[in-house]
Motif scaffolding. Structure first.
Motif, mmCIF file in Angstrom:
data_model
loop_
_atom_site.group_PDB
_atom_site.id
_atom_site.type_symbol
_atom_site.label_atom_id
_atom_site.label_comp_id
_atom_site.label_asym_id
_atom_site.label_seq_id
_atom_site.Cartn_x
_atom_site.Cartn_y
_atom_site.Cartn_z
ATOM 1 N N THR A 64 45.718 45.694 43.816
ATOM 2 C CA THR A 64 46.547 45.926 43.121
ATOM 3 C C THR A 64 46.966 44.345 42.717
ATOM 4 O OG1 THR A 64 48.003 47.670 44.023
ATOM 5 C CG2 THR A 64 49.097 45.738 42.518
ATOM 6 N N GLN A 65 46.936 43.941 41.797
ATOM 7 C CA GLN A 65 47.064 42.311 40.861
ATOM 8 C C GLN A 65 47.923 42.220 40.009
ATOM 9 O OE1 GLN A 65 46.156 39.748 42.317
ATOM 10 N NE2 GLN A 65 47.625 39.150 40.765
ATOM 11 N N GLY A 66 48.985 41.346 40.019
ATOM 12 C CA GLY A 66 50.512 41.906 38.689
ATOM 13 C C GLY A 66 50.837 44.148 38.809
ATOM 14 N N GLY A 107 43.587 33.976 32.335
ATOM 15 C CA GLY A 107 43.616 32.374 32.039
ATOM 16 C C GLY A 107 42.643 31.802 33.805
ATOM 17 N N ILE A 108 41.801 31.116 33.990
ATOM 18 C CA ILE A 108 40.913 31.188 35.095
ATOM 19 C C ILE A 108 40.767 29.076 35.335
ATOM 20 C CG2 ILE A 108 40.444 33.434 36.097
ATOM 21 C CD1 ILE A 108 37.763 33.007 35.513
ATOM 22 N N THR A 156 44.946 34.815 39.920
ATOM 23 C CA THR A 156 44.437 35.584 38.393
ATOM 24 C C THR A 156 42.893 36.375 38.543
ATOM 25 O OG1 THR A 156 45.173 33.265 37.676
ATOM 26 C CG2 THR A 156 42.844 34.932 36.334
ATOM 27 N N VAL A 157 42.525 37.791 37.957
ATOM 28 C CA VAL A 157 41.238 38.323 38.452
ATOM 29 C C VAL A 157 40.575 37.392 37.943
ATOM 30 C CG1 VAL A 157 40.183 40.334 37.666
ATOM 31 C CG2 VAL A 157 42.556 40.624 38.548
ATOM 32 N N LEU A 216 37.971 37.306 32.700
ATOM 33 C CA LEU A 216 37.217 38.500 31.641
ATOM 34 C C LEU A 216 37.969 38.595 30.545
ATOM 35 C CD1 LEU A 216 37.508 40.212 35.199
ATOM 36 C CD2 LEU A 216 35.969 38.586 34.380
ATOM 37 N N ASN A 217 37.479 38.575 29.170
ATOM 38 C CA ASN A 217 38.378 38.722 27.969
ATOM 39 C C ASN A 217 38.374 40.952 27.741
ATOM 40 O OD1 ASN A 217 38.956 38.982 25.471
ATOM 41 N ND2 ASN A 217 37.177 37.835 24.619
#
Length: 789
Positions: A608-610, A748-749, A708-709, A740-741
């Motif tokens: 899980t992220q966000g 945003g990294i 951020t992933v 990653l787009n």
């Protein structure tokens, strides 16, 4: 037949009269046998039974007896130990290096020089012919050993004492059947060493039970050790099938079975394929009434109680079933072939064994006589239930219903899966193999086996190119790649949906298979305590496995190994702590037996992220569908600082991709997938990739940094890139992090190293149990380190 020998101890006489100290040469083991005594420093001690020490106790169990045989020249002799039936020889002749040894025969033994000492009438030196100035010597300071030293030093004087003559009686059921008078019963020696009928007996006891000084007569009580159960009479008989010339069976798979035709006619031996379908009739059944010493009358069930087998009195004439009063009683003799459980029949004093031949004018083989105990004279008996029991035993011992296995088990037998049919087979097997089984019980089991084998034609087995999981039948665990060692396999009960437990088969020569997991091939069996390794494509150590099965239970046998009985794929929880090794397969469920489960999908844990859950993957097989997430591949943008992600429903083998979804696990269906369009910057490995300070900068790994992933350079706290995970080769990108787009939404990294990169290595609680769903905030162990989830 298991032979049992009895350690018999006898006494020796003390030196008396004119005989004392002299010896006579003899080739007869029953006469002129001596105990050799040291009369020097070890005065009164005899050479021990092993020929390498001394003992003063005058019993046969503690000293050795010898006879002296003439040698090739005057004063030279062979020494034969009647204690262990070997010649006494020597190796080396130095005073400290010479060794007394035994030789199996006279031709390989060395001779001894035995000569009176100067001025003596009873004391001898015993010397190697090659070194007459040294000889047998009592080395008192070295454990009372027999060694070589200078003659004449006071410890090298020997005399030859006559041994007591003892009578040995051999008794069966309380009746003496043989007596050996004025001879020697020696440790490790009984009459069974000299041939029939003693070869079919075993020693059960001796009277008196222990030796004592002055005992001159012993009785050895024998028990019969027969290749069949003898019958009391025709009406209370144990019936057998009788096979002959069974070395032909190896060539054509057929048995020559004794078969009665009619009174005073030849007993025929038609060739029969013996299996569970063979109808057994009374003319094929034989019994044996008598004992090992007097011989046996041989009856046939169809011929009745008034007829027995009668051998012609001359030469190789016919053997027939006859009602004459002179019923022949045949004695057992050992075969000269290596046929297991084989034996021969012949009459006392007759030169001709019962033999199978095909005389001119005869359509089939018949019983005749032959003067050799060879394969044509070799008989074997089979219980009437043997062939049915042999066919049913694997299913009784090994078959497991599909309902008791993980879903997707192959090899199911449609008949045994129905109702209580398996339970019925097991019940019938128990009845047909129990003591006192009946013909009806054997026939009932045979009828069931016909139905089982009819259904067996439709049983599935492994196929090249398909995917499976191997589930150990004994341990109830899945075979998988060992997480801590990419080159080995183990078993783990939790790996039923894991990527590292998916096995595939590739065709090898002669119907064998190369077995593969994670893209590598199972290696050869090495030894039982050493794991089978996983080999690269160009390796010369790849195994070549034959697959066999009884319904749902499989074995995998490495034909490339030279250890024939220990080359089965085996889960070793004894020596190898769960390593997969090579070992034997047994007749009941053991760790060498496996169930094969169709591998249709794998599950991948999501992090899980966000408001989303993520994972990356790199698999050795194609994915035809994804559930619980969306799969993405990606191409680098022009600046090489971001990846443009493209959703896909199928991913080919050995292709890196990212999973994004909301479920805790993504389920990926194993199947075919077309090559992706365009380029894909994501790659990976099917095995753990260890990271060092020198190599860490070569990779960007998938994970989360500052919420951020993205793909990041792993920090020093990340020990390895887990197996089956995607990564990016750092040389292809512009920095130490990649955004990653997803459809014009770019993560945003900033350039950074990642401290909590994706890690799907197994997670364990503090007691060592595998955990699939860690509780947030809990303390766990992963990659050998404690962490908080």
């Amino acid at each position: 037949m298991k032979k049992i020998t009895f350690m018999l101890a006898l006494l020796t006489a003390s030196t008396t009269g004119a005989f004392a100290g002299t010896f006579t040469t003899s080739d007869d083991a029953a006469s002129h046998v001596y105990a050799i005594k040291n009369v020097g420093a070890a005065n009164g001690n005899y050479v021990c039974i092993n020929g390498a020490g001394f003992n003063a106790t005058k019993t046969m169990s503690n000293i050795a007896f010898f006879k002296v045989e003439a040698g090739s020249a005057e004063g030279q002799y062979y020494l034969y130990s009647v204690t262990n039936n070997k010649y006494v020889s020597y190796s080396g002749t130095g005073k400290s290096a010479g060794v007394v040894v035994f030789a199996n025969d006279r031709a390989s033994a060395k001779q001894w020089k035995i000569a009176l000492e100067s001025g003596q009438a009873e004391k001898y030196d015993i010397s190697p012919v090659d070194a007459p100035n040294i000889g047998w010597n009592w080395v008192g300071g070295v454990g009372n050993q027999l060694g070589f030293w200078d003659n004449g030093d006071g410890a090298s004087s020997w005399t030859f004492d006559a041994a007591i003559n003892v009578t040995i009686n051999y008794a069966l059921n309380g009746t003496t059947v043989s007596a050996q008078k004025n001879g020697y019963a020696l440790p490790g020696y009984t009459k069974e060493t000299v041939g029939s009928p003693f070869v079919y007996t075993k020693v059960s006891s001796m009277s008196p039970e222990t030796t004592a000084e002055g005992t001159t007569e012993y009785t050895i009580n024998l028990a019969e050790s027969l290749p069949f159960v003898k019958s009391e009479n025709f009406d209370n008989a144990k019936w057998y099938l009788m096979d002959m010339h069974s070395n032909d069976y190896v060539l054509n798979g057929k048995n020559y079975m004794w078969t009665y035709v009619a009174a005073d006619q030849d007993v025929t031996l038609p060739q029969v394929v013996m299996n569970y379908e063979t109808e057994i009739t009374d003319d094929m059944l034989w019994c044996f009434v008598g004992d090992v010493f007097n011989g046996f009358k041989i009856y046939n069930k169809a011929a009745g109680s008034t007829m027995t087998l009668r051998k012609a009195e001359t030469g190789n004439k016919a053997a027939v079933m006859s009602a004459t009063d002179d019923h022949n009683q045949f004695k057992l003799y050992p075969t000269t072939t290596a046929i297991a459980n084989g034996f021969c029949f012949k009459l006392d004093g007759d030169d001709y064994y019962i033999n199978t031949q095909k005389p001119d004018g005869f359509e089939s083989k018949v019983l005749r006589g032959w003067n050799e105990a060879d394969g044509g004279s070799t008989c074997r008996v089979f219980a009437t239930n043997k062939f049915v029991a042999d066919a049913a035993r694997p299913y009784n011992n090994l078959y497991v219903k599909a309902s008791e296995l993980p879903a997707g088990a192959i090899g199911t037998n449609s008949y045994l899966e129905e109702g209580n049919n398996l339970e019925t087979l097991k019940s019938q097997y128990a009845a047909a193999t129990a003591e006192g089984y009946t013909t009806e019980q054997v026939k009932a089991l045979a009828e069931t086996m016909k139905k089982v084998n009819a259904a067996a034609a439709n049983e599935t087995t492994v196929e090249a190119g398909k995917y499976y999981r191997l589930y150990n039948a004994k341990d109830k665990k899945y075979l998988c790649v060992r997480a801590t060692n990419n080159a080995q396999m183990t078993t783990d009960a939790s790996m039923g949906k894991a990527v590292s437990s998916v096995v595939t088969f590739a065709d090898a020569e002669n119907g064998r298979f190369l077995m593969k997991v994670e893209g590598k091939t199972f290696g050869k069996r090495i030894r039982n305590d050493q794991a089978i390794t996983l080999e690269e494509e160009n390796s010369g150590a790849k195994g070549s496995y034959a697959v066999a099965h009884t319904g749902t239970t499989f074995t995998f046998y490495d034909y490339a190994s030279n250890v024939s009985d220990r080359s089965y794929l085996h889960c070793n929880n004894v020596w190898g702590a769960g390593n997969v090794v090579g070992w034997d397969a047994q007749g009941v469920i053991s760790p060498s037996y496996w169930h094969v489960i169709e591998a249709t999908d794998v599950e991948i844990d999501m992090t899980t992220q966000g408001d989303k859950k993520y994972a990356s993957a790199y698999l050795p097989f194609g994915v035809s569908n994804v559930a619980g997430a969306t799969a993405y591949t990606g191409a680098l943008n022009a600046e090489k600082n971001a990846i443009d992600m493209t959703a896909t429903t199928a991913v080919p083998a050995n292709t890196g991709f990212v999973l994004v979804g909301t479920a805790d696990k993504a389920t990926l269906t194993i199947g075919e997938a077309d090559a992706i369009s365009g380029t894909n910057a994501l790659t990976g490995s099917n095995f753990n990739t260890a990271l060092t300070d020198a190599t860490r900068a070569n990779y960007l790994v998938f994970g989360v940094n500052a919420g951020t992933v993205g793909f990041y350079t792993p920090s020093s706290s990340v020990p390895s890139i887990p197996a089956n995970k995607a990564y990016i080769n750092a040389s292809a990108v512009a920095g130490s992090a990649i955004a990653l787009n997803f459809g014009n939404t770019v993560t945003g990294i900033n350039a950074a190293t990642i401290n909590n990169g994706e890690n799907n290595a197994p997670i364990y609680d503090l007691s060592g149990r595998r955990v699939w769903a860690p509780v947030k905030g809990g303390l766990y162990i992963q990659n050998g380190k404690k962490l908080v989830k």
